[in-house]
Design a protein around this motif. Structure first.
Motif, short mmCIF file in Angstrom:
data_model
loop_
_atom_site.label_atom_id
_atom_site.label_comp_id
_atom_site.label_asym_id
_atom_site.label_seq_id
_atom_site.Cartn_x
_atom_site.Cartn_y
_atom_site.Cartn_z
N LEU A 133 0.82 -1.21 0.00
CA LEU A 133 0.00 0.00 0.00
C LEU A 133 0.86 1.27 0.00
O LEU A 133 0.52 2.26 -0.64
CB LEU A 133 -0.94 0.00 1.21
CG LEU A 133 -2.13 -0.97 1.13
CD1 LEU A 133 -2.93 -0.92 2.41
CD2 LEU A 133 -3.02 -0.63 -0.06
N LYS A 134 1.95 1.24 0.74
CA LYS A 134 2.84 2.39 0.76
C LYS A 134 3.49 2.62 -0.60
O LYS A 134 3.78 3.75 -0.98
CB LYS A 134 3.92 2.20 1.84
CG LYS A 134 3.40 2.33 3.26
CD LYS A 134 4.50 2.10 4.27
CE LYS A 134 3.98 2.26 5.70
NZ LYS A 134 5.03 2.00 6.70
N GLN A 135 3.73 1.53 -1.35
CA GLN A 135 4.35 1.63 -2.66
C GLN A 135 3.36 1.99 -3.76
O GLN A 135 3.76 2.43 -4.83
CB GLN A 135 5.00 0.30 -3.04
CG GLN A 135 6.36 0.04 -2.42
CD GLN A 135 7.00 -1.18 -3.05
OE1 GLN A 135 6.88 -2.28 -2.54
NE2 GLN A 135 7.69 -0.98 -4.16
N ALA A 136 2.09 1.79 -3.51
CA ALA A 136 1.08 1.91 -4.56
C ALA A 136 1.18 3.25 -5.29
O ALA A 136 1.15 4.32 -4.68
CB ALA A 136 -0.32 1.76 -3.96
N GLY A 137 1.35 3.18 -6.60
CA GLY A 137 1.44 4.38 -7.42
C GLY A 137 2.76 5.10 -7.33
O GLY A 137 2.97 6.11 -8.00
N GLU A 138 3.68 4.62 -6.50
CA GLU A 138 4.97 5.27 -6.32
C GLU A 138 6.12 4.46 -6.90
O GLU A 138 7.07 5.03 -7.44
CB GLU A 138 5.24 5.51 -4.82
CG GLU A 138 4.36 6.57 -4.20
CD GLU A 138 4.72 7.96 -4.70
OE1 GLU A 138 5.88 8.20 -5.09
OE2 GLU A 138 3.81 8.83 -4.70
N SER A 139 6.06 3.15 -6.77
CA SER A 139 7.20 2.33 -7.18
C SER A 139 6.76 0.90 -7.50
O SER A 139 5.84 0.37 -6.87
CB SER A 139 8.25 2.29 -6.06
OG SER A 139 9.27 1.36 -6.35
N GLU A 140 7.44 0.31 -8.48
CA GLU A 140 7.20 -1.09 -8.81
C GLU A 140 8.39 -1.97 -8.41
O GLU A 140 8.45 -3.14 -8.78
CB GLU A 140 6.92 -1.23 -10.31
CG GLU A 140 5.62 -0.56 -10.73
CD GLU A 140 5.35 -0.65 -12.21
OE1 GLU A 140 6.33 -0.84 -12.98
OE2 GLU A 140 4.18 -0.55 -12.62
N PHE A 141 9.32 -1.39 -7.65
CA PHE A 141 10.48 -2.18 -7.22
C PHE A 141 10.02 -3.25 -6.24
O PHE A 141 9.28 -2.97 -5.29
CB PHE A 141 11.53 -1.29 -6.55
CG PHE A 141 12.81 -2.02 -6.26
CD1 PHE A 141 13.85 -2.03 -7.18
CD2 PHE A 141 12.97 -2.73 -5.08
CE1 PHE A 141 15.03 -2.71 -6.92
CE2 PHE A 141 14.14 -3.41 -4.80
CZ PHE A 141 15.17 -3.42 -5.73
N PRO A 142 10.46 -4.51 -6.42
CA PRO A 142 10.04 -5.60 -5.53
C PRO A 142 10.77 -5.57 -4.19
O PRO A 142 11.77 -6.28 -3.99
CB PRO A 142 10.40 -6.86 -6.34
CG PRO A 142 11.58 -6.44 -7.17
CD PRO A 142 11.33 -5.00 -7.52
N LEU A 143 10.28 -4.78 -3.26
CA LEU A 143 10.95 -4.63 -1.96
C LEU A 143 11.10 -5.94 -1.20
O LEU A 143 11.97 -6.08 -0.35
CB LEU A 143 10.19 -3.63 -1.10
CG LEU A 143 10.33 -2.15 -1.46
CD1 LEU A 143 9.49 -1.29 -0.53
CD2 LEU A 143 11.78 -1.71 -1.42
N CYS A 144 10.25 -6.91 -1.53
CA CYS A 144 10.29 -8.18 -0.81
C CYS A 144 11.59 -8.95 -1.02
O CYS A 144 11.86 -9.93 -0.32
CB CYS A 144 9.11 -9.06 -1.21
SG CYS A 144 9.08 -9.51 -2.96
N ILE A 145 12.43 -8.51 -1.94
CA ILE A 145 13.72 -9.20 -2.15
C ILE A 145 14.65 -8.96 -0.97
O ILE A 145 15.59 -9.73 -0.75
CB ILE A 145 14.41 -8.75 -3.45
CG1 ILE A 145 14.86 -7.29 -3.34
CG2 ILE A 145 13.51 -8.98 -4.66
CD1 ILE A 145 15.86 -6.86 -4.37
N PHE A 146 14.41 -7.89 -0.21
CA PHE A 146 15.31 -7.51 0.86
C PHE A 146 14.84 -8.04 2.21
O PHE A 146 13.64 -8.27 2.41
CB PHE A 146 15.39 -5.98 0.96
CG PHE A 146 16.08 -5.29 -0.17
CD1 PHE A 146 17.34 -5.70 -0.58
CD2 PHE A 146 15.49 -4.22 -0.81
CE1 PHE A 146 18.00 -5.04 -1.62
CE2 PHE A 146 16.13 -3.56 -1.85
CZ PHE A 146 17.38 -3.98 -2.25
N PRO A 147 15.76 -8.18 3.16
CA PRO A 147 15.37 -8.48 4.54
C PRO A 147 14.51 -7.35 5.10
O PRO A 147 14.53 -6.22 4.60
CB PRO A 147 16.71 -8.55 5.29
CG PRO A 147 17.74 -8.74 4.24
CD PRO A 147 17.22 -8.09 3.01
N ARG A 148 13.78 -7.64 6.16
CA ARG A 148 12.84 -6.67 6.71
C ARG A 148 13.51 -5.36 7.09
O ARG A 148 12.96 -4.28 6.86
CB ARG A 148 12.15 -7.29 7.94
CG ARG A 148 11.19 -6.36 8.68
CD ARG A 148 10.07 -5.83 7.79
NE ARG A 148 9.32 -6.92 7.18
CZ ARG A 148 8.37 -6.73 6.28
NH1 ARG A 148 8.09 -5.50 5.87
NH2 ARG A 148 7.72 -7.75 5.77
#
Length: 451
Positions: free
Chosen positions: A30-45
């Protein structure tokens, strides 16, 4: 972790488009919505938290911060780990990355944050060198102390190789002016310089046999390059591409919204950011203690995922040479992404680093998809600005207004300014890079589009 399948809040609704997610995962989406398509889930928390904290309270762009951190991880790991696909195919983790955006989009701050651990260690090395050199006696017969560098901003190619020799684990090249760096490579004598850098990207041994560089050789180069540039500038350079695969080796970070943001009144949480810096330092410290290159292999499942993904690229590559050039380099980048993610995520989770597994490969494929889309975006920038034969094409509009098959660059520049399309320097770039007109003599161009 609590499921949000039955959650009726706005946060809970994210699973409708993104699949069944945890509360934390949905919050990130939700925070990324409309701002970025980078897959943040690749990184540790902790890295995800840092990226979002800097975005929400520090005016940092999500794409720029994410890609900068990914490149920092690659540069830190360097030659300490390689990935062997088979007996003749080995990849190091080096990456070439460019942050693309408008002027004033705060591209430099994410780079500064991502590479803080590297620059702090470099400062320590510099202080140690200054202390040693102050006590060095050139008449003693002892070898002059060498200066260890983790990164450089503007070395010659020969200097880059010799600096790299003092730090076999690898080098990070961070040009202060990426525009000047690219211009130096693709200028009138740029072809040979580009070919030298192509060899570095491949990880091939380098040997410069010219008299003034007799000792400039390197058996295992690993050089990551990172910088930022304005969108119209990189598009103009790409239009000059000599089609040797140089630009296809660059990974572009192009945000969904290329715009300057209002400065926020809040500041990033100190603890979150300091925890990030501390853990990046821990990884850097661990790598600097390694004296050898450790080769990892793919797990069976990771290998199957990789082969299936690469095979998906065959049909589109056979249909379009431009697509083929992009995907052929991304095929190799998938392995590099997987290597960086396996090593860094295992280290941060205190797990043994034994082989590149399924999870790292899935995340690497996500990264490939992200950078593939951005490569297409850049090509569209070039087409729209420099090569568009439609009525919207800037060059075509000016040529039609001039109304002559043969015209001077002065006429073009004046007309572009009169029409409000481009000021002098930008107009000259448009004319220099277009394929709609060609130079017949100094200052004189000819076009066929009016026939």
């Amino acid at each position: 972790m609590k499921s949000i399948e039955n959650d009726k809040t706005e946060l809970g609704k994210a699973h409708l488009t993104s699949g069944k997610l945890s509360l934390e995962e949905a919050n990130v989406r939700l925070k990324q919505a409309g701002e970025s398509e980078f897959p943040l889930c690749i990184f540790p928390r902790f890295i995800q938290d840092t990226i979002l904290e800097l975005y929400e309270n520090g005016n940092y762009n999500i794409d720029y911060t994410s890609v900068s951190i990914l490149t920092a991880l690659a540069g830190i790991i360097g030659n300490s780990y390689h990935l062997r696909k088979h007996i003749e195919w080995v990849e190091n983790p080096s990456m070439w990355v460019v942050l693309v955006g408008k002027s004033g989009q705060n591209k430099s701050a994410p780079l500064k944050t991502a590479f803080k651990a590297v620059k702090n260690l470099q400062k320590q090395y510099d202080q140690e060198y200054e202390s040693v050199i102050a006590n060095y006696n050139p008449d003693s017969g002892e070898k002059k102390p060498s200066k260890k560098k983790l990164y450089s901003t503007d070395p010659t190619f020969e200097a880059l190789i010799n600096i790299h020799k003092q730090n076999p684990n690898g080098m990070i090249l961070m040009p202060d002016e990426f525009k000047s760096f690219i211009l130096n490579l693709i200028g009138y004598s740029g072809t040979s310089k580009q070919s030298q850098f192509l060899s570095i990207w491949d990880g091939a041994p380098i040997s410069l046999d010219r008299k003034e560089a007799e000792s400039s050789s390197l058996s295992m180069p690993c050089v990551s390059i990172v910088g930022s540039i304005q969108d119209d500038v990189i598009a103009s350079f790409k239009a000059k591409d000599i089609k040797d695969g140089f630009f296809e080796r660059i990974l572009f970070a192009i945000p969904l919204k290329m715009e300057k943001k209002y400065v926020k009144r809040t500041n990033p949480n100190d603890y979150t950011v300091e925890q990030f810096h501390s853990k990046m330092k821990d990884l850097l410290d661990a790598v600097t203690q390694k004296n050898n290159t450790e080769e990892l292999v793919l797990s069976d499942m990771a290998d199957e995922l990789f082969i299936n993904e690469v095979n998906k690229h065959v049909t589109p590559s056979n249909k379009d040479s431009m697509i083929s050039g992009i995907l052929s380099k991304l095929d190799r980048y998938i392995l590099r992404f997987a290597l960086v993610l396996e090593v860094s995520n295992s280290f941060f989770d205190n797990l043994p680093i034994e082989r590149v597994g399924e999870s790292a490969m899935k995340k690497a494929i996500m990264l490939k998809d992200y950078f593939y889309v951005n490569a297409l975006k850049l090509n569209n920038m070039v087409l729209n600005v420099y090569e568009d034969n439609s009525k919207e094409g800037k060059v075509l509009q000016v040529i039609k207004k001039i109304g002559k098959k043969e015209f001077t660059n002065k006429e073009f520049i004046q007309m572009a300014g009169h029409m409000g399309i481009a000021k002098e320097s930008y107009a000259y770039q448009l004319l220099s890079n277009t394929k709609l007109a060609y130079k017949v003599q100094k200052g004189v161009y000819e076009t066929e589009v009016l026939n």
